[in-house]
Design an enzyme around this catalytic site. Structure first.
Site, PDB file in Angstrom:
ATOM      1  N   LYS A 158       0.831  -1.214   0.000  1.00 51.62           N
ATOM      2  CA  LYS A 158       0.000   0.000   0.000  1.00 51.62           C
ATOM      3  C   LYS A 158       0.865   1.264   0.000  1.00 51.62           C
ATOM      4  CE  LYS A 158      -2.398  -0.878   3.752  1.00 51.62           C
ATOM      5  NZ  LYS A 158      -1.896  -2.193   4.172  1.00 51.62           N
ATOM      6  N   ARG A 178      11.255  -6.447   4.450  1.00 51.83           N
ATOM      7  CA  ARG A 178      10.952  -5.014   4.416  1.00 51.83           C
ATOM      8  C   ARG A 178      11.856  -4.244   5.380  1.00 51.83           C
ATOM      9  NH1 ARG A 178       5.045  -2.357   4.563  1.00 51.83           N
ATOM     10  NH2 ARG A 178       4.795  -3.134   6.682  1.00 51.83           N
ATOM     11  N   ARG A 236      10.878  -2.517  10.978  1.00 53.82           N
ATOM     12  CA  ARG A 236       9.904  -1.868  11.856  1.00 53.82           C
ATOM     13  C   ARG A 236       9.553  -2.789  13.017  1.00 53.82           C
ATOM     14  NH1 ARG A 236       5.117   0.416   8.047  1.00 53.82           N
ATOM     15  NH2 ARG A 236       3.841  -0.739   9.509  1.00 53.82           N
ATOM     16  N   ARG A 273      -1.199  -8.228  13.371  1.00 58.24           N
ATOM     17  CA  ARG A 273      -1.747  -7.284  12.380  1.00 58.24           C
ATOM     18  C   ARG A 273      -2.540  -8.008  11.299  1.00 58.24           C
ATOM     19  NH1 ARG A 273       3.361  -4.557  10.382  1.00 58.24           N
ATOM     20  NH2 ARG A 273       2.011  -3.186   9.199  1.00 58.24           N
ATOM     21  N   ARG A 324     -10.020   1.156   8.997  1.00 58.16           N
ATOM     22  CA  ARG A 324      -9.575  -0.214   9.255  1.00 58.16           C
ATOM     23  C   ARG A 324     -10.625  -0.986  10.035  1.00 58.16           C
ATOM     24  NH1 ARG A 324      -3.778   1.022   9.154  1.00 58.16           N
ATOM     25  NH2 ARG A 324      -2.466  -0.818   9.351  1.00 58.16           N
TER      26      ARG A 324
END
Ligand code: AMP
Length: 217
Positions: A17, A131, A164, A175, A92
């Site tokens: 995203k 990531r 992260r 998540r 969300r």
């Protein structure tokens, strides 16, 4: 005047995203309204909002609706959102979607489209381990598909790249669970309004963007 583009980009964590949002805002000249980025900035600046949000975010939990909704309400009322915006990471939950609908009505706006990035969970778990994000400007990289020019350093500002906290395996799983339980029901909410356009998120970056452009053009 050109048509207003009031867009939501949705999809599971790590579906791309952020990367696609950067391309969309560049192409269409609309502001990127990312609740995740807004929270990360508040955390970096150690504001009261940042301190509160951090207690949830560092554990991979959602920040409470009333906090998040207030933030978005203020942001969408700003002048740069007058001719369109790209919402990323919001709504969300169903209460957030209901609040958004009320916010847009009060601003005399309507949603143009919901772009839904689709990918299966296992692929996302594989992706997330590669990531890395910039500690300073938040730019996102992939050690597999979007490497920085200099290893471990941000192309934009030269700062260090890190994993992260909420990308660590336990937080990431939480998540993904939240996405399935709380966010996926929103897809039905927006499908009923005929707004949802699904895009295969497992194509390469250019391929995904081409598909998104077909939807938005
Ligand atoms: P993101 O960068 O969109 O993945 O957001 C990072 C984290 O910020 C999420 O895991 C949540 O803890 C928090 N967050 C971002 N957007 C929202 C939202 N709409 N509602 C609640 N929490 C959010």
């Amino acid at each position: 005047m050109e048509k207003e583009l009031n867009i939501i980009i949705m999809g599971p964590p790590a579906a791309g995203k952020g990367t696609q949002s950067e391309l969309i805002v560049k192409e269409y000249g609309i502001p990127h309204v990312s609740t995740g980025d807004m929270f990360r900035q508040a955390i970096a600046e150690k504001t009261p909002l940042g301190m509160e949000a951090n207690t949830y975010i560092s554990q991979g939990k959602l920040v409470p609706d009333e906090v998040t909704i207030g933030l978005v309400r203020e942001r969408l009322a700003k002048a740069d959102c007058q001719h369109g915006f790209l919402l990323d990471g919001f709504p969300r939950t169903v209460p957030q979607a209901e609040a958004l609908s009320e916010i847009l009505t009060s601003l005399g706006k309507k949603l143009t489209a919901v772009v839904l990035l689709v990918a299966d969970d296992q692929e996302l778990v594989d992706r997330i381990s590669s990531r890395r994000v910039c500690v300073k400007c938040g730019a996102s990289y992939s050690l597999k598909t979007k490497k920085p020019a200099v290893e471990g350093k941000c192309d934009n500002c030269g700062s260090d790249l890190i994993l992260r906290n909420d990308d660590r395996p336990e937080s990431f799983k939480s998540r993904l669970d939240d996405y399935h339980q709380k966010t996926l029901p929103l897809v039905d909410y927006y499908k009923k309004e005929g707004l949802v356009h699904e895009v295969d998120a497992l194509q390469d970056i250019e391929g995904v963007f081409t598909s998104i452009r077909k939807v938005l053009d």
